[in-house]
Design an enzyme around this catalytic site. Structure first.
Site, PDB file in Angstrom:
ATOM      1  N   GLU A 283     -32.853  22.987   0.836  1.00  0.00           N
ATOM      2  CA  GLU A 283     -31.766  22.906   1.807  1.00  0.00           C
ATOM      3  C   GLU A 283     -31.041  24.258   1.762  1.00  0.00           C
ATOM      4  O   GLU A 283     -31.161  24.988   0.767  1.00  0.00           O
ATOM      5  CB  GLU A 283     -30.764  21.813   1.384  1.00  0.00           C
ATOM      6  CG  GLU A 283     -31.331  20.420   1.294  1.00  0.00           C
ATOM      7  CD  GLU A 283     -31.382  19.710   2.638  1.00  0.00           C
ATOM      8  OE1 GLU A 283     -30.516  19.978   3.500  1.00  0.00           O
ATOM      9  OE2 GLU A 283     -32.299  18.905   2.832  1.00  0.00           O
TER      10      GLU A 283
ATOM     11  N   VAL B  63     -37.568  11.796   4.778  1.00  0.00           N
ATOM     12  CA  VAL B  63     -38.293  11.614   3.509  1.00  0.00           C
ATOM     13  C   VAL B  63     -39.684  12.223   3.660  1.00  0.00           C
ATOM     14  O   VAL B  63     -40.436  11.833   4.555  1.00  0.00           O
ATOM     15  CB  VAL B  63     -38.419  10.108   3.162  1.00  0.00           C
ATOM     16  CG1 VAL B  63     -39.127   9.933   1.823  1.00  0.00           C
ATOM     17  CG2 VAL B  63     -37.063   9.426   3.147  1.00  0.00           C
TER      18      VAL B  63
ATOM     19  N   THR C 208     -30.375  20.196  11.923  1.00  0.00           N
ATOM     20  CA  THR C 208     -29.415  20.805  11.013  1.00  0.00           C
ATOM     21  C   THR C 208     -29.250  19.911   9.778  1.00  0.00           C
ATOM     22  O   THR C 208     -29.897  18.871   9.659  1.00  0.00           O
ATOM     23  CB  THR C 208     -28.039  20.927  11.670  1.00  0.00           C
ATOM     24  OG1 THR C 208     -27.454  19.622  11.758  1.00  0.00           O
ATOM     25  CG2 THR C 208     -28.136  21.519  13.062  1.00  0.00           C
TER      26      THR C 208
ATOM     27  N   LYS D 263     -32.994  10.202  -0.405  1.00  0.00           N
ATOM     28  CA  LYS D 263     -34.287   9.778   0.122  1.00  0.00           C
ATOM     29  C   LYS D 263     -34.665   8.384  -0.381  1.00  0.00           C
ATOM     30  O   LYS D 263     -35.113   7.538   0.394  1.00  0.00           O
ATOM     31  CB  LYS D 263     -35.366  10.786  -0.262  1.00  0.00           C
ATOM     32  CG  LYS D 263     -35.244  12.085   0.526  1.00  0.00           C
ATOM     33  CD  LYS D 263     -36.238  13.105   0.018  1.00  0.00           C
ATOM     34  CE  LYS D 263     -36.086  14.416   0.769  1.00  0.00           C
ATOM     35  NZ  LYS D 263     -36.812  15.505   0.127  1.00  0.00           N
TER      36      LYS D 263
ATOM     37  N   LEU E 283     -44.741  13.883   6.411  1.00  0.00           N
ATOM     38  CA  LEU E 283     -45.602  12.783   5.947  1.00  0.00           C
ATOM     39  C   LEU E 283     -45.144  11.440   6.533  1.00  0.00           C
ATOM     40  O   LEU E 283     -43.951  11.180   6.626  1.00  0.00           O
ATOM     41  CB  LEU E 283     -45.554  12.673   4.413  1.00  0.00           C
ATOM     42  CG  LEU E 283     -46.108  13.841   3.628  1.00  0.00           C
ATOM     43  CD1 LEU E 283     -45.899  13.591   2.135  1.00  0.00           C
ATOM     44  CD2 LEU E 283     -47.588  14.037   3.930  1.00  0.00           C
TER      45      LEU E 283
END
Ligand code: ADP
Ligand code: ASP
Ligand code: MG
Length: 815
Positions: A667, A609, A555, A682, A613
């Site tokens: 988001e 982040v 979430t 991030k 990846l």
């Protein structure tokens, strides 16, 4: 002659009894057969319960009596033809009347002696055997009812059952020399004492009855039929992966049964050992399976550990004080007191400092033991040389059992580290001098976890179970569940990981299953689940108490990330794509890291982040290997990258944002992306991971949105303002286009300072060709001073985020 025994579970209903009869008839084709029967399943418990109720003047005993009367009379009606019922009905009624009189006596006197408990508890076997004997008679079998109370004699001791073998053997030999029949039917469990008063052989004692007959009649093998395929590596009711042992030695079986393998009553082997009569435990419902053979040796099956058991009806007694140190004879006195009180010591440990002795005794003997010990050491206690005995409750013993454990070192180390790694606290440890058993005392609530952990460690192809509790099953969560389902087999076969989901929640509903939720049908099941509640969710995870538990947060909710601390402090790992916790105050971030370290849990957030990846992982590895980060330059918003790569000023900006939202690139609140807050969070996380103590406020942000639109509180208002600001977006776009440059939202960390903002980059820049929702991070470090280490790829989207979470779960599995 053959001797068989059928347990109560095999006799729970008339249908089951018919099945039993088939098996018995097969044996009859080969030889004369004696069959020992237990009471119908559950009857002995009822008989004792009625006695307790009556002794407490609780008339509820009568209802229970009526229920049991009905059960036996119905069995007669079901098994025996009407015309043949009258004699057995009258026999059954006579026994039931006797029983009723006994309970009345208990009720009136308000008193329940041990003797009376023995007398009443034996009625179940008498009733079941009478009925079954009549049933066989009516099937045309030449059968004979044998009253075990006449043949099996117990010595008169207070509590412990001791058979008078001489008399018992003589009675049995004489009886069978005189009587002739094809089938003999005898009640198990019941006996009489030397004065002729009915008694019993102790709970579970029908196994013992069969062994007594078998030994006296010198048979080759005694067959015990029960509801499982033999003696298992652990109780199959608690450890789903347990499997039946093919053959084991008497000693191993004895040790397993003494330490809680209820499938065999511990004294059963005594009469068989000398004569080397073997026992075979078989499944009534799968009579063709081999079951377990218990005999003199188990040479064929080489193994260090035979089984894992537990006893949960114990208490720990602890005595300590300086008055015990170096005093010869202290232990002797201690154990003498217990011996005189006839108290069985299940486990003993003494610290080498001799400062304390810790013993485990049966639940119901703990108080008596404490009283006796406190009295015996009254003087020492008075002079404060030792402390009064302390009783510790809610504990259990788990034990590793095996004949050959003595000749193999490292087993106890393996056992204790497996328990420790799963956060199971060990209160006391003991290894029997026979070294056939290593026992640990643990909290009762940890028994299931401990047995499964040890079973996995000692009996299963090395594999690790990961137990997931997932909150958030929207875009990312549902993709994760799909991936988990798809990869189930691969993970098990290739990584030896068993991943199971035990809990699911969205904002409305939650669902739990201790055996694992079916990932094919989770949506429907969740709809029918209970009302979602974060505190209840945590409580459930805690109460399941499963090893390698992982809480997965898909979430973006601060209310959920507020629970991480609870999970970590209870050794539950946390995997999350929710950035809030890591981007909260540095203090909070650090506390979470510390909790994870302290409680042996993992806290992983790779997807915070760059979605899937490996950015955080790469950074961690650089730092851990001693490199120093000098600069990070990155495009970290898949959403903004998608927006600025798509926006060509032909279609309005807000439409592009809408599209990004629909594709799952933003988001739920797109302002978090567009305002740059998401990117700031991030770069903050990357700064912290590279060792800097930084707060969100320290990050400079160059906004391209109007202040007014940043201040909106819902998506509708926000989009309205985006529409209004269209000319401004067009201008930003055109000025970059004119220079032949691309717009990128860039985050940069250098010299302890972080900045985020929109930049236009020229064709030479590594960011220039970044397409779609891709992310890119350039790590400049001491080892990579000129040519940075670059991580680049799809940095947003539900599928890649889910796979990033999946990768974190697997990281925990590999740990
Ligand atoms: P019966 O009524 O046939 O005498 P019990 O209930 O006394 O049956 O014993 C069978 C039960 O013993 C099984 O159902 C199982 O729950 C329990 N058990 C405990 N430990 C073991 C074990 N190691 N192997 C098999 N069964 C076990
Ligand atoms: N019926 C008795 C009991 O439940 C004996 C047995 O089943 O072995 O303890
Ligand atoms: Mg039994």
């Amino acid at each position: 002659m053959k001797v068989l025994k059928f347990g109560g579970t095999s006799l729970a209903s008339p249908e089951r009894i018919k099945l039993v009869a088939k098996t018995v008839q097969k044996h009859l084709k080969e030889d004369k057969t004696l069959v020992v029967f237990s009471a119908f399943g559950g009857v002995t418990n009822d008989l004792l319960k009625m006695a307790d109720l009556a002794s407490k003047e609780d008339l509820a005993y009568k209802e229970l009596l009526v229920k049991n009367e009905k059960r036996h009379l119905e069995a007669v009606k079901e098994l025996i033809p009407v015309q043949a019922q009258s004699s057995i009905l009258s026999k059954v009624k006579t026994e039931l009347n006797r029983l009723e009189t006994l309970y009345e006596g208990v009720y009136l006197l308000n008193e329940l002696s041990n003797k009376t408990r023995h007398v009443v508890s034996g009625f179940g076997e008498v009733l079941s055997s009478l009925i079954i004997a009549e049933y066989f008679k009516n099937l045309g079998v030449n059968s004979q009812y044998v009253d075990s109370r006449e043949l099996i004699v117990c010595k008169n001791t207070n509590e412990k059952v001791q058979v008078n073998y001489q008399l018992t053997n003589a009675h049995i030999e004489k009886y069978f020399a005189e009587k002739d029949a094809s089938l003999f039917i005898a009640p198990g469990f019941v006996s009489r004492n030397e004065q002729g008063v009915p008694s019993t052989l102790g709970r579970g004692g029908s196994d013992f009855t069969a062994a007594l007959y078998g030994a006296a009649l010198d048979v080759k093998e005694v067959l015990i039929y029960t509801d499982v395929n033999g003696m298992y590596t652990a109780n199959p009711q608690i450890v789903p992966h347990a499997y039946p042992l093919k053959d084991i030695s008497y000693q191993e079986a004895m040790e397993l049964s003494h330490f809680g393998a209820k499938v065999l009553y511990p004294p059963t082997l005594q009469p068989l050992l000398d004569k080397q009569i073997s026992i075979r435990i078989k499944n009534t419902f799968k009579p063709d399976e081999d079951g377990t053979l218990i005999s003199r040796s188990s040479e064929k099956n080489f193994r260090w550990v035979t089984g894992i058991t537990h006893i949960d009806s114990i208490k720990l007694l602890n005595i300590e004080g300086s008055g015990m140190v170096g005093i010869p004879g202290f232990s002797k006195r201690f154990f003498e007191v217990l011996f005189l009180e006839n108290i069985n010591v299940v486990l003993i440990t003494q610290a080498s400092s001799e400062h304390s002795i810790c013993i485990a005794v049966k639940d119901d003997e703990a108080e008596l033991a404490k009283e006796a010990l406190d009295e015996a050491f009254e003087v020492e206690i008075q002079y404060k040389k030792i402390k009064p005995v302390e009783i510790e409750e809610n504990v259990a013993i788990v034990a590793l059992v095996g004949d050959r454990m003595k000749s193999h070192h490292g087993l106890s180390g393996k056992m204790f580290s497996a328990l420790g790694n799963n956060n199971i606290n060990i209160r006391a440890i003991a290894q029997g001098s026979s070294e056939r058993n290593i026992s640990a005392v643990i909290a009762k609530k940890d028994v299931k976890k401990a047995l499964n952990t040890l079973h996995e460690q000692f009996f299963e192809v090395p594999s690790k179970e990961l137990n997931l509790f997932i909150t958030g099953v929207g875009n990312v969560g549902s993709k994760l569940l799909n991936q988990l389902k798809k990869q189930e087999k691969f993970l098990l076969e290739n990584l030896r990981l068993k991943v199971r989901v035990h809990g699911l929640s969205n904002s409305r509903k939650m669902l739990f299953d201790e055996n694992g939720i079916d990932l094919q049908n989770w949506e429907k099941a969740l709809e029918k689940g209970e009302k979602a509640d974060k505190a209840e969710f945590f409580k459930k995870v805690d109460s399941f108490n499963l090893r390698n538990s992982i809480f997965v947060d898909n979430t973006a909710s601060a209310e959920i990330s507020a629970w991480y601390k609870e999970y970590l402090a209870n050794s539950v790992s946390v995997v999350t794509c929710n950035k809030i916790a890591c981007a909260d105050s540095f203090e909070n971030y650090q506390e979470l890291q510390n909790l994870a370290r302290e409680y042996g849990a993992s806290f992983l957030y790779e997807t915070n982040v760059g979605a899937g990846l490996p950015i955080i992982d790469t950074l961690k590895n650089l730092v851990a290997s001693g490199d120093r980060i000098t600069k990070i330059q990155a495009v970290l918003s898949g959403s903004l990258n998608f927006v600025f790569n798509t926006y060509k000023a032909e279609e309005p900006f807000y439409k592009t944002v809408e599209k990004a939202m629909e594709e799952g690139y933003t988001e739920p609140d797109p302002k978090i992306d567009l305002s740059g807050v998401d990117v700031a969070r991030k770069i903050l996380i990357l700064a912290r991971e590279s060792g800097q103590k930084m707060e969100l406020e320290d990050i400079e942000s160059e906004d391209f949105l109007s202040e007014e639109s940043l201040a909106t509180t819902n998506n509708e208002d926000f989009f309205e303002l985006l529409k209004k600001d269209e000319p401004k977006f067009q201008e930003i776009y055109r000025s970059a286009e004119e220079k032949g440059e691309q717009l990128k939202y860039v985050a940069q960390l250098e010299n302890g300072k972080a900045v985020v903002g929109l930049q236009s980059v020229d064709a030479q820049h590594p960011f220039y060709n970044l397409s779609g929702s891709d992310n890119i991070v350039l790590f400049f470090t001491e080892r990579y001073p000129e040519q940075p280490l670059i991580v680049k790829g799809a940095g947003a989207g539900a599928e890649v985020t889910a796979s990033g979470i999946f990768a974190d779960v697997i990281r925990i599995g590999k740990k």
